[in-house]
Design a protein around this motif. Structure first.
Motif, PDB file in Angstrom:
ATOM      1  N   PRO A 148      -0.255   5.271  -0.204  1.00 25.34           N
ATOM      2  CA  PRO A 148      -1.325   6.252  -0.391  1.00 25.34           C
ATOM      3  C   PRO A 148      -1.053   7.221  -1.533  1.00 25.34           C
ATOM      4  N   GLN A 188      -3.601   7.459  -4.735  1.00 25.14           N
ATOM      5  CA  GLN A 188      -4.283   8.693  -5.122  1.00 25.14           C
ATOM      6  C   GLN A 188      -3.946   9.081  -6.561  1.00 25.14           C
ATOM      7  N   GLU A 239       0.829  -1.203   0.000  1.00 24.17           N
ATOM      8  CA  GLU A 239       0.000   0.000   0.000  1.00 24.17           C
ATOM      9  C   GLU A 239       0.862   1.250   0.000  1.00 24.17           C
TER      10      GLU A 239
END
Lengths: 214, 180
Positions: A8, A12, A6
């Protein structure tokens, strides 16, 4: 807890960029609603009644019989009498199964073919092959048109539309077909042939050999 | 008018209510169909088929879940089945074409990010791609996706995570864009 991969920032970035993926056109509400209404109007009328199923089966079995006949015919094959008996037995045993699936199979095949043809209308698919496939389907369509199944005016109208579209595709010129394909696709849209065809395909799961209906 | 009243009127044969129900949901259905199919004609076909089925089967809608959830279950079923059929048809075409084109393969120029991203998403396994498009592109929640696809919410989350991981690898050349 954050999973190993993961990120972020990446998530995005990906989300933002992915908005361009298959970016939809404005919803064609009215066009679709008209076709839905028409398809629903005809749906309850084009129901294959039992006698129609037998008629369709007869057409399918005739085509099947021709195929078996071709298959069993050969230079070292059995005598005509024994070959004929064998073909008759084959047809008898297959007829019961054939009538169950013949109508759905024919309609599903035609629907798949026309859906793919329309979706591929602007692509460089092999026109010669499409024309051959259209000719195969056209043979069955014409057998059905000559059967008692075509006594039903709605089904006859659908078969007539299919005959026209399949004939046009079967005559496509491989060297110069862009405009012809557009005209065929426009004609399909105007005659609403695909929604009508889908309405004629029995609802619910169909045998696997029919490859399923939409 | 609330949706349960609208549905009751559709069941009673009110054609104006049918149209109102269609208007309330058609955008989202068409958008999802388009995102998954990438083709206007197919998206229209799938949208029409979704509503035809929904109206025919409205009697079986019990109202346990939201109508939109039930409708999107039909949408995903129609779209995914339809795409499989088109894919099989195109694959048969491609298989035959490939047999004639061995040795004529050309090396294409490096495509730009948009094209690379499209190709990478197209090449995701069907389940990953569906969840990715529904969640990251169309903004469905994992609960909605789970209900529409008939899977657990955790499965939806796991598939999204794997989809992103695969896309990250496929787009590694562009890492500078998201690390800065």
């Amino acid at each position: 807890m954050m999973q190993e991969h993961e990120d972020p920032k990446f998530d995005q970035w990906l989300k933002d960029r992915a908005q361009s993926y298959h970016s939809p056109l404005p919803t064609p509400r009215e066009e679709m609603w008209k076709r839905i209404e028409e398809a629903r109007r005809t749906k309850h009328v084009i129901e294959l009644r039992p006698w129609m199923r037998w008629a369709v089966a007869a057409a399918a079995v005739l085509a099947l019989g021709i195929g078996i006949g071709r298959w069993t015919a050969g230079p070292v094959g059995p005598s005509p009498d024994s070959g004929g008996t064998r073909v008759a037995i084959e047809i008898d045993s297959l007829a019961d199964q054939a009538y169950e699936v013949a109508a759905t199979q024919y309609l599903s095949r035609t629907e798949t073919f026309l859906t793919a043809f329309r979706a591929d209308a602007n692509r460089s698919a092999n026109t010669g092959r499409l024309a051959r496939q259209a000719r195969d389907l056209l043979t069955t369509t014409q057998l059905m048109l000559d059967s008692p199944a075509a006594n039903d005016p709605r089904l006859r109208s659908l078969l007539g539309d299919l005959e026209l579209v399949l004939t046009q595709i079967s005559l496509l010129n491989p060297l110069e077909n862009g405009r012809d394909r557009d005209l065929i696709t426009d004609g399909m849209n105007q005659s609403n042939v695909l929604p009508k065809l889908r309405s004629a395909i029995p609802a619910g799961p169909v045998p696997a050999r029919t490859q399923g209906a939409l | 008018m609330d949706e349960s009243t609208l549905i009751a009127r559709v069941r009673a044969g009110d054609s104006a209510a049918e149209r109102a129900l269609y208007d309330a949901h058609v955008d989202r259905v068409y958008r999802l169909a388009f995102r998954l199919a990438g083709d206007d004609a197919l998206a229209q076909d799938f949208t029409q088929e979704t509503f035809i089925r929904a109206f025919d089967r409205l009697g079986s809608f019990r109202g346990d879940a939201a109508f939109s959830t039930w409708l999107h279950t039909i949408t995903t079923t129609v779209v995914l089945n339809g795409l499989r059929k088109v894919k099989r048809f195109r694959q048969r075409e491609a298989d035959i074409d490939d047999a004639h084109e061995i040795g004529t393969m050309q090396r294409h120029a490096e495509p730009d990010l948009k094209a690379r991203l499209k190709k990478a998403i197209d090449e995701l396994p069907e389940g990953y791609r569906t969840v990715f498009v529904m969640h990251d592109v169309e903004g469905y929640t994992h609960e909605e996706i789970g209900a529409a696809l008939g899977v657990e919410t955790g499965t939806s989350k796991a598939q999204l995570s794997r989809a992103r991981a695969k896309l990250r690898v496929a787009l590694a050349d562009f890492a500078g864009e998201w690390t800065t």
